[in-house]
Design an enzyme around this catalytic site. Structure first.
Site, short mmCIF file in Angstrom:
data_model
loop_
_atom_site.label_atom_id
_atom_site.label_comp_id
_atom_site.label_asym_id
_atom_site.label_seq_id
_atom_site.Cartn_x
_atom_site.Cartn_y
_atom_site.Cartn_z
N LYS A 39 0.02 5.54 5.21
CA LYS A 39 0.41 7.07 4.41
C LYS A 39 -0.26 7.80 5.32
O LYS A 39 -1.62 8.03 5.34
CB LYS A 39 0.03 6.63 3.18
CG LYS A 39 0.34 8.10 2.57
CD LYS A 39 0.29 7.69 0.77
CE LYS A 39 -0.82 7.50 0.26
NZ LYS A 39 -0.77 7.56 -1.45
N GLY A 91 4.29 13.58 -1.86
CA GLY A 91 3.30 14.68 -1.85
C GLY A 91 2.48 14.74 -0.82
O GLY A 91 1.73 15.83 -0.43
N GLY A 111 2.16 13.05 2.05
CA GLY A 111 3.00 12.92 3.68
C GLY A 111 3.76 11.91 3.79
O GLY A 111 4.12 11.10 2.82
N PRO A 112 4.15 11.74 4.99
CA PRO A 112 5.04 10.47 5.10
C PRO A 112 4.66 9.00 5.17
O PRO A 112 3.13 8.91 5.41
CB PRO A 112 5.65 10.76 6.62
CG PRO A 112 4.35 11.57 7.44
CD PRO A 112 3.77 12.32 6.10
N VAL A 113 5.24 8.15 4.97
CA VAL A 113 4.78 6.80 4.98
C VAL A 113 5.70 6.05 5.94
O VAL A 113 6.94 6.05 5.74
CB VAL A 113 4.87 6.09 3.53
CG1 VAL A 113 4.48 4.69 3.44
CG2 VAL A 113 4.36 6.93 2.32
N LEU A 166 9.32 4.86 5.93
CA LEU A 166 9.71 4.47 4.48
C LEU A 166 10.20 5.31 3.67
O LEU A 166 10.87 5.33 2.69
CB LEU A 166 8.52 3.66 3.89
CG LEU A 166 8.04 2.48 4.78
CD1 LEU A 166 7.12 1.72 3.94
CD2 LEU A 166 9.46 1.36 5.16
N GLY A 167 9.67 6.82 3.87
CA GLY A 167 9.71 7.95 2.90
C GLY A 167 8.88 8.69 3.01
O GLY A 167 7.88 9.07 3.97
N ASP A 175 -0.85 10.28 -12.45
CA ASP A 175 0.37 10.53 -11.72
C ASP A 175 1.16 9.42 -11.68
O ASP A 175 1.77 8.89 -10.85
CB ASP A 175 -0.02 11.02 -10.30
CG ASP A 175 1.28 11.55 -9.91
OD1 ASP A 175 2.28 11.85 -10.45
OD2 ASP A 175 1.41 11.71 -8.59
#
Length: 806
Positions: A515, A497, A499-501, A493-494, A612
């Site tokens: 995640k 910061g 890691g990949p999802v 999905l993307g 954040d």
């Protein structure tokens, strides 16, 4: 069409035994409201739709059952979100089937296919199918046959669909948690994902068994000794590499035949003829005769000395005895208690509210303090103990204990004594491992052996999985690999910061977002632990739900509910997608984010500062409702705390307040500043950071301030919003945003005031002062780029964004 002929014949014959009047209502319209004491009855009087309750917990569910036998429930519409009591209501709103109770938490029954037209009706058919369709055209929008529960009815399609896409869908059967509890259980019946000619049953521990195969003409079950069963006819269908599924019809011998994936792991076959219903239960065993070979796919064996059976009693227990409470259903709470052999009892309902409270004291101590007048329901492992049993136990203990002491004392040797400490430590460590394995068995597929857990990982699991007031389901790494197709690129999905999802699909049909901590991530185990510990304690409709985690080897993975519309930034910063967000939808998103932050600051069990907040951390569900995510940087405040300070400032450039970016100071007002930036970005469709990247002398905040002073605030508005809102609404929202981004934290409103400003037009708005970034960039330093460089050099900046997959 030939396959439906026997079904039509049975429908005609079945109407003879139904006592339902011919004028019974079978259709729900937008003008109707179905409550607990009302039902829909199919035209032939065969099936009935309404609310039923779980006898133990009292939870209510929307279901379909036989009119002739209400105990034979064939479909459940809200397995994952039980209703508290008889206050449940089903109605059509904006074209969708909406389910709610006195909590006013709304569940869209047809969430898989949301209606685009408000003019719809829903009809219960004599096939047992509940169909939502457009009233004008008759086009089917959604049907219950596409989301089966544990029952396989004639005409249902069981299999895989949309196979030529990156997001295939599955029609599967998932057993009930118990004969009384319709929540998702341990057993899943599905078409094999690789070999479509087979039907497979999966157990909660990942063990599977092929129970039927297609021989080219017939579907052969392992419990069927004949080459062809004359009771029913199965058909195997494929559609241009897009779908593969099984469907069946029954013959004239019976009015109806159907199958149920039972909570015990058997496949039950039901028959209806002349108004009578009976069944045959088939054990799923590896030999074709169905005998007891010891290789049957049965319910998981208990790993606890006292077993997994719980007795039920009414009452309540003192809060001092429990390890905190969390919001979840009875089935999930029972799973948590079963997974830990030290758990002696649990409470799933307290004062009419669904909770989960786990107890670890001895059963004897618990029974002493039970308040039998309390309004809760207590589940005690291994059954309760009466007072007479206690007296008998004391009598025998008085005789047995001295005798046992003498017998034990005599053979004790010095060697055993010296090794006792080591053995005790090993035994405790093994109990930890076994208990974690039970959780893995019940949540996901695993072949993990205890040797794979090193000491460090055991400590981490203990810290994360056995907190004093919270337990989180642990998934096995193999189950996550299966769900994501081994982290396939097509499922990515993307990347942020952390890691990949990835998108994943569990065996029970739930879609998840995975995640995975990257080896090169600047965030690490501390942020991982922080997110788990913080979000576990939070429950709000505008916060993303954490379903579990995985800690195995070097892997640290978080598992969330899947948000089909990805993140907010993928919409508002996309020239095409942002056209889909009119003013009402944007306001709904703004208000939802504000409500989520207010909950964090004021109404949650803990006071949370997110630290954040940004558009990429706002996820959108299927109805475009916002959910705040990514709590790795969040901090917990006590009631006496007003602000904190950190030497390591981590965040995203463009969203951080000046006191945090320059001095490491953070408070609730830091989140308010970030919210103000997000609000202005939603209205304008422009990134605050983009102005810096283009070396624009004014960033978004400065541009908004300049236009507001000149009375031209509407020029900040996204051009795609033209005509969908009033200029007064836009101006008011921009003013709220400017109030949130003022330079001094003390000048900014708190989130309670922000929510009031947004929801109450009569709330008087003060005049804003210059935004922080505007003041800094308007300083005597003429070189804006150097100002920006000094500002940026003080922080560990992240610019992580999750983009929608194409």
């Amino acid at each position: 069409m030939a396959m439906f002929l026997p079904l039509t014949i049975f429908l005609i014959s079945l109407s003879s035994f139904s006592s339902s009047p011919s004028h019974a209502k079978d259709t729900l319209t937008p003008a109707d409201m179905l409550t607990d004491n009302q039902t829909l009855v199919s035209a032939g009087g065969i099936f009935e739709l309404g609310f039923f309750n779980e006898t133990i917990s009292g939870y209510h569910y929307l279901g379909i059952w036989f009119k002739a036998d209400a105990t034979k429930v064939v479909w459940v519409g809200n397995r994952d979100v039980a209703l508290l009591d008889s206050s449940g209501v089903l109605q059509i709103r904006s074209g969708n089937l909406l389910l709610s109770d006195r909590r006013l938490v709304q569940v869209i029954v047809n969430a898989e296919n949301v209606a685009s037209s408000p003019n719809t009706t829903a009809t219960l058919l004599d096939t047992g199918n509940f169909v939502l369709k457009e009233a004008d055209t008759g086009t089917v929008i959604w049907q219950s046959f596409d989301v089966p529960s544990d029952t396989y009815l004639p005409g249902m399609e069981l299999g895989l669909f949309e196979l030529n896409t990156t997001q295939p869908s599955y029609n599967i059967l998932v057993s009930w948690a118990s004969p009384q509890n319709p929540a998702r259980g341990l057993f899943t019946l599905t078409m094999d994902r690789i070999n479509f000619t087979k039907l497979t049953v999966w157990r909660g521990d990942g063990r599977q068994m092929d129970i039927a195969f297609w021989d080219g003409q017939h579907l052969r079950f392992i419990f069927d000794n004949t080459t062809e069963n004359n009771d029913y006819t199965f058909r195997y269908q494929t559609i241009d590499e897009e779908a593969a599924y099984y469907t069946f019809s029954n013959n004239k011998k019976y009015d109806l035949i159907w199958f149920v994936m039972s909570s015990t792991g058997n496949l039950d076959q039901f028959f209806l003829a002349n108004g009578n219903i009976w069944s045959v239960s088939h054990s799923l065993c590896e030999d074709s005769s169905g005998g007891n070979t010891g290789k049957c796919l049965a319910t998981l064996p208990s790993m606890c000395d006292r077993g997994d059976d719980f007795s039920v009693m009414n009452g309540s227990l003192p809060s001092a005895f429990n390890n905190g409470s969390i919001y979840m259903g009875t089935s999930d709470c029972e799973t948590l208690c079963k997974s830990n052999c030290s758990c002696t009892a649990f409470v799933a309902v307290q004062d009419g509210q669904p909770v989960c409270q786990l107890y670890y004291q001895s059963k004897k101590d618990i029974l002493k303090v039970v308040d039998e007048k309390g309004s809760g329901i207590i589940y005690i492992r291994g059954g309760s103990t009466s007072s007479s049993d206690g007296k008998n136990l004391k009598f025998w203990l008085a005789i047995a204990v001295p005798l046992a002491f003498l017998l034990i004392l005599m053979p004790i040797s010095l060697c055993c004594y010296l090794h006792y400490g080591k053995r005790l430590q090993a035994s405790r460590q093994q109990e930890i491992i076994n208990s974690d394995q039970v959780r893995l068995f019940q949540i996901g597929s695993t072949d993990v052996s205890p040797i794979q857990y090193n000491g460090a990982k055991i400590a981490n699991i203990m810290e994360l999985g056995r907190q004093k007031d919270q337990e989180l389901p642990l998934f096995s790494f193999s189950s996550i690999q299966t769900a994501t197709n081994d982290f396939a690129k097509a499922n990515k999905l993307g990347e942020g910061g952390y890691g990949p999802v990835y998108k994943g699909l569990l065996m029970d049909g739930r879609e998840i977002a995975v995640k995975r901590l990257s080896e090169i991530s600047r965030q690490g185990l501390e942020e991982f632990k922080n997110e788990v510990l913080v979000i576990c304690k939070l429950q709000h409709r505008n916060l993303v739900t954490l379903l579990g985690c995985c800690i195995e080897g070097e892997e640290s993975i978080l598992i969330y509910e899947y948000m089909p519309n990805k993140s907010l930034d993928s919409f508002i910063f996309d020239s095409t997608k942002r056209k889909l967000l009119d003013w009402r939808k944007r306001m709904n998103i703004i208000e939802g984010i504000a409500q989520g932050i207010l909950y964090l600051h004021k109404y949650s069990r803990l006071r949370i500062i997110h630290r954040d907040l940004k558009t990429s951390n706002i996820l959108l569900d299927s109805d475009m409702n916002p959910k705040i995510s990514d709590f790795g940087m969040a901090r917990i405040f006590t009631d006496s705390d007003t602000k904190g300070k950190t030497s390591r400032v981590v965040g995203t450039f463009g969203y951080m307040s000046p006191e945090y970016a320059m001095g490491g100071l953070f408070s609730e007002k830091s989140d308010v500043f970030s919210f103000g930036v997000i609000l202005l970005e939603i209205i304008s469709g422009k990134k605050n950071i983009a102005f810096f990247e283009a070396d624009d002398p004014l960033n978004l905040l400065g541009n908004a301030w300049s236009l507001w002073k000149e009375g031209k605030s509407n020029e900040l508005m996204d051009s795609t919003l033209s005509g969908s809102c009033s200029s007064n609404e836009v101006t008011r929202c921009i003013q709220v945003g400017l109030l949130c981004v003022q330079e001094r934290a003390m000048d900014r409103p708190n989130m309670s005031d922000v929510v009031s400003m947004l929801s109450n037009e009569t709330f008087a708005l003060p005049l804003p002062k210059e935004p922080a970034s505007w003041s800094q960039l308007s300083s005597t330093d003429a070189d804006s780029s150097s100002s920006r460089q000094r500002y940026q050099s003080t922080i560990d900046v992240t610019t992580s964004t999750i983009h929608a997959s194409k």
